[in-house]
Design a protein around this motif. Structure first.
Motif, mmCIF file in Angstrom:
data_model
loop_
_atom_site.group_PDB
_atom_site.id
_atom_site.type_symbol
_atom_site.label_atom_id
_atom_site.label_comp_id
_atom_site.label_asym_id
_atom_site.label_seq_id
_atom_site.Cartn_x
_atom_site.Cartn_y
_atom_site.Cartn_z
ATOM 1 N N ILE A 41 -61.928 -56.215 71.836
ATOM 2 C CA ILE A 41 -62.221 -56.848 70.553
ATOM 3 C C ILE A 41 -61.403 -56.142 69.484
ATOM 4 C CG2 ILE A 41 -63.962 -57.316 68.792
ATOM 5 C CD1 ILE A 41 -66.027 -57.555 70.995
ATOM 6 N N VAL A 42 -60.589 -56.911 68.783
ATOM 7 C CA VAL A 42 -59.798 -56.339 67.689
ATOM 8 C C VAL A 42 -60.224 -57.006 66.390
ATOM 9 C CG1 VAL A 42 -57.825 -55.743 69.127
ATOM 10 C CG2 VAL A 42 -57.939 -57.995 68.081
ATOM 11 N N ILE A 53 -53.363 -59.612 60.827
ATOM 12 C CA ILE A 53 -52.873 -58.239 60.903
ATOM 13 C C ILE A 53 -54.060 -57.328 61.219
ATOM 14 C CG2 ILE A 53 -51.645 -56.380 59.722
ATOM 15 C CD1 ILE A 53 -49.981 -58.907 60.169
ATOM 16 N N THR A 54 -53.951 -56.562 62.299
ATOM 17 C CA THR A 54 -55.040 -55.699 62.726
ATOM 18 C C THR A 54 -54.976 -54.350 62.002
ATOM 19 O OG1 THR A 54 -53.833 -54.618 64.529
ATOM 20 C CG2 THR A 54 -54.851 -56.757 65.007
ATOM 21 N N ALA A 55 -56.014 -53.543 62.220
ATOM 22 C CA ALA A 55 -56.055 -52.210 61.609
ATOM 23 C C ALA A 55 -54.904 -51.343 62.090
ATOM 24 C CB ALA A 55 -57.400 -51.541 61.929
ATOM 25 N N GLU A 56 -54.396 -51.619 63.297
ATOM 26 C CA GLU A 56 -53.255 -50.864 63.845
ATOM 27 C C GLU A 56 -51.922 -51.477 63.423
ATOM 28 O OE1 GLU A 56 -55.860 -51.903 65.822
ATOM 29 O OE2 GLU A 56 -56.817 -49.928 65.621
ATOM 30 N N ASN A 57 -51.987 -52.430 62.478
ATOM 31 C CA ASN A 57 -50.783 -53.100 61.954
ATOM 32 C C ASN A 57 -50.059 -53.918 63.021
ATOM 33 O OD1 ASN A 57 -49.463 -53.607 59.505
ATOM 34 N ND2 ASN A 57 -47.773 -52.251 60.050
ATOM 35 N N GLU A 58 -50.821 -54.452 63.969
ATOM 36 C CA GLU A 58 -50.265 -55.370 64.962
ATOM 37 C C GLU A 58 -50.517 -56.804 64.489
ATOM 38 O OE1 GLU A 58 -50.742 -52.880 69.114
ATOM 39 O OE2 GLU A 58 -52.503 -53.942 68.329
ATOM 40 N N SER A 59 -49.687 -57.726 64.950
ATOM 41 C CA SER A 59 -49.787 -59.124 64.509
ATOM 42 C C SER A 59 -50.298 -60.020 65.639
ATOM 43 C CB SER A 59 -48.421 -59.633 64.043
ATOM 44 O OG SER A 59 -47.956 -58.880 62.945
ATOM 45 N N PHE A 60 -51.431 -60.665 65.380
ATOM 46 C CA PHE A 60 -51.953 -61.698 66.273
ATOM 47 C C PHE A 60 -51.668 -63.061 65.653
ATOM 48 C CE2 PHE A 60 -54.170 -58.576 68.694
ATOM 49 C CZ PHE A 60 -54.577 -59.194 69.874
ATOM 50 N N TYR A 61 -51.369 -64.039 66.494
ATOM 51 C CA TYR A 61 -51.159 -65.405 66.015
ATOM 52 C C TYR A 61 -52.138 -66.322 66.740
ATOM 53 C CZ TYR A 61 -47.018 -63.668 63.713
ATOM 54 O OH TYR A 61 -46.169 -62.961 62.893
ATOM 55 N N GLY A 70 -54.077 -67.987 71.417
ATOM 56 C CA GLY A 70 -53.548 -66.965 70.529
ATOM 57 C C GLY A 70 -53.223 -65.709 71.306
ATOM 58 N N ASP A 71 -52.422 -64.859 70.723
ATOM 59 C CA ASP A 71 -52.064 -63.603 71.380
ATOM 60 C C ASP A 71 -51.339 -62.714 70.382
ATOM 61 O OD1 ASP A 71 -51.853 -61.670 73.303
ATOM 62 O OD2 ASP A 71 -50.746 -62.900 74.743
ATOM 63 N N LYS A 72 -51.155 -61.468 70.787
ATOM 64 C CA LYS A 72 -50.403 -60.515 69.973
ATOM 65 C C LYS A 72 -48.914 -60.743 70.214
ATOM 66 C CE LYS A 72 -50.430 -56.280 71.372
ATOM 67 N NZ LYS A 72 -50.914 -54.908 71.693
ATOM 68 N N LEU A 73 -48.126 -60.752 69.132
ATOM 69 C CA LEU A 73 -46.686 -60.915 69.244
ATOM 70 C C LEU A 73 -45.991 -59.818 68.447
ATOM 71 C CD1 LEU A 73 -46.288 -64.780 68.680
ATOM 72 C CD2 LEU A 73 -46.192 -63.572 70.865
#
Length: 470
Positions: free
Chosen positions: A19-20, A39-47, A58-61
């Protein structure tokens, strides 16, 4: 200016067993599809891809490939960036689960007609290999062919040809003679006629050509019939038609946002809500009554030159209660407040506020920079005593014989360290003079440094004693 007024739209994403949490950074509307960038707390991008308000996948890209559907949506769709109040209204759920990738299309086939599933496949090229999606769309095409649904087969082969223009087989089938009658139908028929046979195509076509007045109106009618009110509102906001009554879209907007948020949105669109919406004034008055002076100022500043006269008491109340630090941060916008009709009460109030501004500016800048920042106000208030004093200070700074006087001005503007520097210079030039020493002692008292103040007081007492005995 406005970013601090709106809270970010939070979202929780369950991806397999993880869970993010993150916030919606932007969204793109592209016909029936929505794309959310999280944008997650770890600065990753989910679409996240939605079709008709239902999460598809959806997924992280790490990056969005040029030419992909997501890239196209953010370049050619209606894009809403945070902070924007309507982002919260657009996302159906703030807690989502990413579907199983291996079972995705079997699940989509259960919930959507085959032609819609084929269209959805064209939106997922950021997550699947293109050849996999081509196979799925091709399979739908042949299903329609086998069942004798030739117009549906034509619609799907058109999708495939647009999606994969290098796929030779699709191009040949799309241009084959057996589909000539369908080509003719789409080229010669009205949008209303085509809509009856291919609503997905018409909606997509009108959206892509929404700058064309006729197709924009047609798209608006489609959205109304589908009760896609948020999309209808965003279509209007994308290209505001000033000929249309604002109250019509205000009623629509209030289904999704508060009046306070609607005022915010109109401000971003450069539409003055205080001229057109009587309901705006009570919102600002309530902020002032609650003591939210900075928030009130942020809402009003953009239109401070074009507020109705009835807002004058509100502006006065806000101006009286704003901190000088806040005014400095928005100084260009607040110049208007120094332009108000000059009368004794206003002049006194302006001088008091100007003094507070100067104190802050002197802490952060040298004299020359302070004068540059105050220059627009000087043009409005050439008789200001505060500005006259600052100008005198710059003259004194060039004259070593006037350091004591310069120190006094610094002390008046509560710049105690700078005053101490001036008095210390004078003390070195006149080591027997007790006056600069007394002034240094007083500055340390103002700074709350009792020990240092006492030390200089002793030096002062000794110098005074020497004068008496000498």
């Amino acid at each position: 200016m406005y970013k601090q007024l709106i809270m970010p739209t939070e979202i929780s994403i369950k991806d397999k067993k993880n869970i993010v949490k993150g916030h919606v950074n932007r969204a793109a509307i592209f016909a029936r599809t929505k794309v959310f960038e999280v944008i997650t707390a770890e600065n990753e991008s989910f679409y996240l891809i939605y079709y008709k308000n239902s999460l598809v996948y959806g997924d992280k890209l790490s990056k969005v490939e040029a030419g992909s559907f997501i890239d196209t949506a953010f370049h050619e769709g209606i894009v809403i960036e945070a902070p924007h109040p309507i982002l919260t209204a657009l996302i159906p759920n703030h807690s989502v689960s990413i579907p199983n990738k291996n079972k995705l299309f079997s699940q989509l086939q259960i919930h959507y007609p085959l032609d819609e599933m084929a269209y959805i496949a064209t939106t997922l090229d950021a997550f699947f290999e293109k050849y996999e999606l081509i196979k799925i769309i091709d399979r739908v095409y042949f299903d329609y062919r086998r069942n004798g649904s030739f117009i549906k087969a034509f619609q799907v082969i058109r999708m495939l040809n647009d999606f994969a223009p290098d796929f030779k087989s699709a191009k040949e089938r799309f241009n084959s003679q057996e589909y000539n009658s369908y080509h003719d139908f789409y080229q010669s028929s009205s949008l209303a006629s085509i809509l009856k046979k291919d609503p997905l195509f018409v909606e997509h076509h009108c959206f892509q050509n929404r700058t064309h007045p006729e197709k924009r109106i047609f798209l608006e009618n489609i959205l109304r019939k589908q009760t896609c009110l948020a999309e209808l509102l965003l279509l209007w906001l994308e290209k505001v038609q000033n000929t249309e009554p604002l109250d019509k879209y205000t009623d629509l907007a209030l289904k999704f946002v508060t009046m306070k948020e609607w005022i915010f949105i109109l401000g971003q669109m450069k539409i003055n809500p205080y001229r057109q919406l009587p309901e705006a004034k009570p919102v600002i008055e309530k902020m002032v009554q609650e003591g939210k002076y900075e928030t009130s100022a942020l809402y009003l500043l953009q239109f401070i030159h074009d507020l109705p006269a009835s807002y004058d008491p509100i502006l006065t109340k806000v101006w009286e209660n704003l901190s000088a630090g806040f005014v400095v941060s928005q100084l260009d916008d607040f110049l208007f407040m120094f332009q108000q009709p000059v009368h004794e009460e206003h002049t006194s109030q302006s001088e008091q506020k100007l003094f507070q501004l100067t104190v802050i500016l002197l802490k952060e800048h040298d004299l020359k920079t302070v004068i540059e920042k105050l220059y627009p106000i000087q043009k409005l208030l050439p008789q200001s005593l505060v500005i006259q004093k600052v100008n005198k200070m710059l003259e004194m700074a060039e004259d070593p014989d006037r350091m004591m006087e310069l120190g006094d001005y610094y002390a008046e503007f509560r710049q105690y360290d700078k005053a101490i520097d001036c008095y210390s210079w004078e003390m070195e030039l006149q080591p027997q003079n007790p006056i600069p020493v007394k002034k240094i002692s007083k500055m340390y008292q103002q700074k709350g440094m009792a020990e240092e103040a006492a030390t200089y007081q002793k030096v002062y007492d000794q110098l005074k004693s020497n004068q008496r005995t000498g």
